[in-house]
Design a protein around this motif. Structure first.
Motif, mmCIF file in Angstrom:
data_model
loop_
_atom_site.group_PDB
_atom_site.id
_atom_site.type_symbol
_atom_site.label_atom_id
_atom_site.label_comp_id
_atom_site.label_asym_id
_atom_site.label_seq_id
_atom_site.Cartn_x
_atom_site.Cartn_y
_atom_site.Cartn_z
ATOM 1 N N PHE A 108 0.814 -1.212 0.000
ATOM 2 C CA PHE A 108 0.000 0.000 0.000
ATOM 3 C C PHE A 108 0.857 1.275 0.000
ATOM 4 O O PHE A 108 0.723 2.135 0.881
ATOM 5 C CB PHE A 108 -0.931 -0.020 1.211
ATOM 6 C CG PHE A 108 -2.180 0.793 1.015
ATOM 7 C CD1 PHE A 108 -2.535 1.259 -0.229
ATOM 8 C CD2 PHE A 108 -2.997 1.101 2.084
ATOM 9 C CE1 PHE A 108 -3.689 2.005 -0.415
ATOM 10 C CE2 PHE A 108 -4.155 1.835 1.925
ATOM 11 C CZ PHE A 108 -4.503 2.284 0.662
ATOM 12 N N LEU A 109 1.737 1.384 -0.968
ATOM 13 C CA LEU A 109 2.631 2.546 -1.058
ATOM 14 C C LEU A 109 1.868 3.765 -1.551
ATOM 15 O O LEU A 109 1.262 3.754 -2.617
ATOM 16 C CB LEU A 109 3.794 2.242 -2.008
ATOM 17 C CG LEU A 109 4.750 3.395 -2.258
ATOM 18 C CD1 LEU A 109 5.463 3.798 -0.970
ATOM 19 C CD2 LEU A 109 5.760 3.035 -3.337
ATOM 20 N N THR A 110 1.895 4.832 -0.767
ATOM 21 C CA THR A 110 1.330 6.124 -1.132
ATOM 22 C C THR A 110 2.283 7.206 -0.641
ATOM 23 O O THR A 110 3.297 6.920 0.006
ATOM 24 C CB THR A 110 -0.055 6.345 -0.491
ATOM 25 O OG1 THR A 110 0.110 6.456 0.937
ATOM 26 C CG2 THR A 110 -1.012 5.204 -0.806
ATOM 27 N N GLN A 111 1.960 8.453 -0.912
ATOM 28 C CA GLN A 111 2.775 9.557 -0.408
ATOM 29 C C GLN A 111 2.749 9.579 1.115
ATOM 30 O O GLN A 111 3.750 9.897 1.764
ATOM 31 C CB GLN A 111 2.270 10.887 -0.961
ATOM 32 C CG GLN A 111 3.102 12.087 -0.529
ATOM 33 C CD GLN A 111 2.719 13.349 -1.266
ATOM 34 O OE1 GLN A 111 2.545 13.351 -2.479
ATOM 35 N NE2 GLN A 111 2.580 14.443 -0.539
ATOM 36 N N ALA A 112 1.588 9.234 1.701
ATOM 37 C CA ALA A 112 1.498 9.173 3.164
ATOM 38 C C ALA A 112 2.421 8.089 3.716
ATOM 39 O O ALA A 112 3.000 8.244 4.791
ATOM 40 C CB ALA A 112 0.049 8.908 3.583
ATOM 41 N N TRP A 113 2.555 6.983 2.987
ATOM 42 C CA TRP A 113 3.451 5.897 3.406
ATOM 43 C C TRP A 113 4.881 6.414 3.517
ATOM 44 O O TRP A 113 5.568 6.191 4.511
ATOM 45 C CB TRP A 113 3.374 4.757 2.396
ATOM 46 C CG TRP A 113 4.004 3.458 2.816
ATOM 47 C CD1 TRP A 113 3.369 2.355 3.286
ATOM 48 C CD2 TRP A 113 5.407 3.126 2.786
ATOM 49 N NE1 TRP A 113 4.276 1.357 3.558
ATOM 50 C CE2 TRP A 113 5.536 1.807 3.261
ATOM 51 C CE3 TRP A 113 6.553 3.820 2.406
ATOM 52 C CZ2 TRP A 113 6.767 1.164 3.369
ATOM 53 C CZ3 TRP A 113 7.787 3.184 2.523
ATOM 54 C CH2 TRP A 113 7.889 1.876 2.990
ATOM 55 N N THR A 114 5.334 7.104 2.476
ATOM 56 C CA THR A 114 6.701 7.620 2.493
ATOM 57 C C THR A 114 6.868 8.710 3.550
ATOM 58 O O THR A 114 7.928 8.822 4.166
ATOM 59 C CB THR A 114 7.078 8.186 1.106
ATOM 60 O OG1 THR A 114 6.163 9.234 0.750
ATOM 61 C CG2 THR A 114 7.010 7.097 0.044
ATOM 62 N N LYS A 115 5.830 9.505 3.766
ATOM 63 C CA LYS A 115 5.905 10.568 4.775
ATOM 64 C C LYS A 115 6.114 9.985 6.168
ATOM 65 O O LYS A 115 6.979 10.446 6.921
ATOM 66 C CB LYS A 115 4.622 11.409 4.745
ATOM 67 C CG LYS A 115 4.585 12.516 5.790
ATOM 68 C CD LYS A 115 3.459 13.489 5.517
ATOM 69 C CE LYS A 115 2.106 12.864 5.593
ATOM 70 N NZ LYS A 115 1.008 13.865 5.436
ATOM 71 N N PHE A 116 5.341 8.945 6.492
ATOM 72 C CA PHE A 116 5.494 8.350 7.818
ATOM 73 C C PHE A 116 6.834 7.635 7.947
ATOM 74 O O PHE A 116 7.500 7.729 8.989
ATOM 75 C CB PHE A 116 4.356 7.372 8.105
ATOM 76 C CG PHE A 116 4.453 6.757 9.477
ATOM 77 C CD1 PHE A 116 3.874 7.385 10.567
ATOM 78 C CD2 PHE A 116 5.153 5.579 9.691
ATOM 79 C CE1 PHE A 116 3.982 6.845 11.834
ATOM 80 C CE2 PHE A 116 5.275 5.034 10.960
ATOM 81 C CZ PHE A 116 4.683 5.671 12.033
ATOM 82 N N TYR A 117 7.240 6.920 6.898
ATOM 83 C CA TYR A 117 8.491 6.157 6.990
ATOM 84 C C TYR A 117 9.684 7.098 7.154
ATOM 85 O O TYR A 117 10.651 6.777 7.856
ATOM 86 C CB TYR A 117 8.678 5.280 5.760
ATOM 87 C CG TYR A 117 9.548 4.075 6.034
ATOM 88 C CD1 TYR A 117 8.976 2.874 6.445
ATOM 89 C CD2 TYR A 117 10.926 4.134 5.900
ATOM 90 C CE1 TYR A 117 9.753 1.759 6.715
ATOM 91 C CE2 TYR A 117 11.724 3.032 6.171
ATOM 92 C CZ TYR A 117 11.127 1.848 6.577
ATOM 93 O OH TYR A 117 11.903 0.746 6.866
#
Length: 262
Positions: A108-117
């Motif tokens: 479930f890669l999204t911009q939110a995913w990268t932001k949290f990681y």
């Protein structure tokens, strides 16, 4: 428009990745960090004092706001698809998700995913207590479609596999017919398979701005154990009033502040 058969389709991305100026600019963006020195005297005001003072305005800022909104209004004459394409191409960080998908292809890669990681990798998001005791409970407010959770899961599996993790999430219920579709995230690919971990409050709406709902969500989260991590990434559609985003979102921010402070 380029087609996949055209060499030009791939050329911009390849050149972009080899550009030293691009890497330097990208590093500058990721290294732009601000830190606040914690003061034990900091605390939220009493609830009965919130929103009790008259509106506070700075004339210079109001002037700047008017000028900004005037220039933003000039964009109304642009084709929305063309403008969106233009802004995507002007965002160098847009290449990050593409690169991660090629190298890792996470869930479930999204911009939110990268932001949290990015936050988890650069700051102590996982409390030391969770690492020491090898267990953690997290609460995720306004979480749909769920990328913060999948990102946290990926980070824990990569760095703290021995931590027993339980989580509870809240969002506007996409299955409740009384909720307006324009106010909800319709993507339920993750939620559908983890529905037991989602809490929509006492009235099943998921509306965090309802006091009874927020209190029920807090109680249910605490029933899992001590909550060591809370995320809140909610907002409200301000398309009809783009010049008053802070005003429109302040009730939601207030509700999230109340929930996280307890």
């Amino acid at each position: 428009m380029f087609h996949r058969s055209d060499n030009l389709y791939f050329q911009p991305r390849q050149n972009f990745n080899r550009n030293e100026d691009f890497h330097e600019e990208l590093n500058d963006l990721f290294n732009k960090k601000f830190q606040f020195r914690y003061n034990s005297d900091w605390k939220l005001p009493e609830l009965d004092l919130w929103f009790s003072a008259p509106p506070w305005k700075v004339r210079e800022l109001d002037t700047q706001k008017s000028r900004l909104n005037f220039h933003k209004s000039q964009l109304n004459d642009f084709n929305i698809e063309e403008w969106s394409s233009h802004t995507r191409r002007r965002n160098p960080a847009g290449e990050v998700g593409w690169k991660i998908r090629c190298l890792v292809n996470p869930e479930f890669l999204t911009q939110a995913w990268t932001k949290f990681y990015e936050c988890a990798s650069n700051y102590d998001v996982i409390p030391k207590q969770a690492i020491t005791e090898r267990k953690m409970v997290s609460l995720h407010l306004c979480e749909a479609p769920g990328a913060f959770i999948t990102s946290l899961n990926h980070y824990l599996k990569q760095n703290h596999q021995d931590v027993e993790w339980k989580w509870l999430a809240n969002t506007l219920n996409p299955y409740y017919e009384g909720n307006s579709p324009s106010n909800m995230i319709s993507d339920d690919r993750f939620m559908f398979h983890t529905l037991n971990n989602w809490d929509f409050g006492v009235d099943s709406t998921g509306n965090l701005m309802d006091w009874d709902n927020s209190q029920a969500i807090i109680r249910n989260a605490k029933s899992l154990g001590k909550v060591l991590l809370i995320t809140a990434d909610g907002s409200i559609d301000c398309l009809q009033k783009p010049d008053a985003q802070e005003e429109m979102t302040s009730p939601l921010h207030y509700s999230m502040s109340i929930s996280t402070s307890q």
